[in-house]
Enzyme design. Sequence first.
Site, PDB file in Angstrom:
ATOM      1  N   GLU A 138       0.822  -1.217   0.000  1.00  0.00           N
ATOM      2  CA  GLU A 138       0.000   0.000   0.000  1.00  0.00           C
ATOM      3  C   GLU A 138       0.854   1.264   0.000  1.00  0.00           C
ATOM      4  O   GLU A 138       0.326   2.379   0.044  1.00  0.00           O
ATOM      5  CB  GLU A 138      -0.937  -0.001   1.210  1.00  0.00           C
ATOM      6  CG  GLU A 138      -2.143  -0.905   1.024  1.00  0.00           C
ATOM      7  CD  GLU A 138      -1.761  -2.370   0.798  1.00  0.00           C
ATOM      8  OE1 GLU A 138      -2.123  -2.909  -0.266  1.00  0.00           O
ATOM      9  OE2 GLU A 138      -1.104  -2.967   1.667  1.00  0.00           O
ATOM     10  N   ASN A 192      -0.687  -7.752  -3.931  1.00  0.00           N
ATOM     11  CA  ASN A 192      -1.348  -6.898  -4.910  1.00  0.00           C
ATOM     12  C   ASN A 192      -0.375  -5.977  -5.633  1.00  0.00           C
ATOM     13  O   ASN A 192       0.646  -5.562  -5.079  1.00  0.00           O
ATOM     14  CB  ASN A 192      -2.416  -6.044  -4.223  1.00  0.00           C
ATOM     15  CG  ASN A 192      -1.829  -5.103  -3.189  1.00  0.00           C
ATOM     16  OD1 ASN A 192      -1.483  -5.525  -2.102  1.00  0.00           O
ATOM     17  ND2 ASN A 192      -1.711  -3.818  -3.515  1.00  0.00           N
ATOM     18  N   ASP A 202      -7.612  -5.832  -4.953  1.00  0.00           N
ATOM     19  CA  ASP A 202      -6.680  -6.074  -3.848  1.00  0.00           C
ATOM     20  C   ASP A 202      -6.758  -7.510  -3.340  1.00  0.00           C
ATOM     21  O   ASP A 202      -6.765  -7.763  -2.137  1.00  0.00           O
ATOM     22  CB  ASP A 202      -6.911  -5.087  -2.687  1.00  0.00           C
ATOM     23  CG  ASP A 202      -5.869  -5.258  -1.586  1.00  0.00           C
ATOM     24  OD1 ASP A 202      -4.677  -5.378  -1.905  1.00  0.00           O
ATOM     25  OD2 ASP A 202      -6.243  -5.316  -0.406  1.00  0.00           O
TER      26      ASP A 202
END
Length: 626
Positions: free
Chosen positions: A193, A277, A319
């Site tokens: 992230e 991801n 995700d």
Amino acid sequence: MHKLLLSASVGVFALLSFGAAHADELLTLQKDAKQWALPTGDYANLRYSTLKQINTENVGKLAPAWTFSTGVLRGHEGAPLVIGSVMYLHTPFPNIVYALDLNDNGKILWKYEPKQDPSVVPVMCCDTVNRGLAYGDGKIFLAQADTTLVALDAKTGKLVWSVKNGDPAKGQTSTAAPHVFKDKVLVGIAGGEFGVRGHITAYDIKDGKQVWRGYSMGPDADTLIDPDKTTHLGKPVGKDSGINTWEGDQWQTGGGTTWGWYSYDPELNLIYYGSGNPSTWNPKQRPGDNRWSMTLWARDLDTGKAKWVYQLTPHDEWDYDAINEVILADQKIGGADRKTAVHFDRNGFAYTLDRTNGELLVAEKYDPAVNWATKVDMDKASPTYGRPQVVAKYSTDKNGEDTNTQGVCPAALGSKDEQPASFNPETGLFYVPTNHVCMDYEPFRVSYTAGQPYVGATLEMFPAGRVLGDKTDNTGNFIAWDARTGKIVWSDKEQFSVWSGTVTTAGGLAFYGTLEGYLKAVDLKTGKELYKFKTPSGIIGNVMTYEHGGKQYVAVLSGVGGWAGIGLAAGLAKSNEGLGAVGNYASLANYTALGGVLTVFALPNETSSASAPAAPFTGEWKAPAH
């Protein structure tokens, strides 16, 4: 009858080929059901124990034997190790390690508390969790939140060596347990992230020197891919496959982090794991398949060279990290004996592959709510072979930026997240903690700045019943799965997602924990609940079992948190906070509170009996007759 690569039975070939004393030690330890010497119990990630003193007949009398407060709040993932008469216990940040004397009422033999910069905490995506410790060569290994890998003397707790595996200033952190295989300790990296480019690294357990590092994307020299020999679904991947499905240099901030579990087949000398991801969560900003994010990997332990890869969710739009464990079990598929690798992916499909070559054998939905894809194409002659068939309605890429794609199942936390499943050789089934959650997903444009969030989507999660229209509000199921056929055998509803790792035993039991804080035991064959006990806080830890002084014990960490419990753990209130999870689990606060406690269970003395000794190792493991 099932054969399997049980860590307790890796074979004479392994004993002969390893040579080094520390490798033989680990093989011996994982064959001894009295101990729990690896983060997942064994090399194969089976999470199965031959202990049977606690069984279906007497588990109802189980009771807490002792407890230990870790002194830390927030999410307690992972499980303790038991080696000999010592238990090694870890905590979330600041990642304290305790050595407890099982011969002396859990007396603290030593305590290691690293001094870390607290600025790493806001960089950690989904709580300050740590998934456990590893052991090898007389050392305890800890991957600290700040990416420092430390080796501690198992007897004294003194620091033997340490090495920095990443840079938190760039968003790189550590949450996964290290894994020791043979003479190497393997660690991954978290931070997808934050645009971190994922990698897995092998260090020498003797001195901490880096042996190799394999990236998830980039040129072949970085990914350790051989364009002619590394295969994807049986075909060579070709030159620079980790670059050519990215636009420009986007691969340099491409994600694909490696914060899950790793397994190892000593006969093949291959390690298995998944990558996460692609960055950002906005698929419009990164056209292409984004290889090799969302991928299962088989690498040579000694060199890191990739033998095969399989991308589960090309061009991820939801995700659906592929970091969940790969379980190595030998099974009969279509009448033929296969060395299989079984993986329950976040995307809601359970995959059975041939672990020798990456051949896809089974791919089926393991939660009835999964709707983002109709199926995985299993036609080897098809141009889309091995790819999920995406439903346009749920494509966040097709619907575009700043458009709220509604009712996508599963939610971003998947039909299962990192909480590990287990395999029981007596039933031939896998026991899986699952989520039954859907989401609304709205991507938006975001720019990359090192060390800053690089998400690019807003999420809201909710019970799958809202999409299915069945008026149920449970967000979890505990299931038994047949990986040979891709079928759910039985399913137990849970009010909240089952965020606890499971263990099964020769006593006919599966153990798991719930987010409200219950330790539960169910019958392997029927799923019937036989026991439950409410621990001091919600359970996101992994249940383990060991024997000491002639008694079998079952132990689990409680301490609510993780992605599902991030609202409680971090004091968040807005429904779309915590990467969309807070609203879905808001009612959890009505059932539990923060904590950090190890609870150890055993039978009362009058009901226990000596467990049967394990059969002598013969080089091949066979399931006991029914």
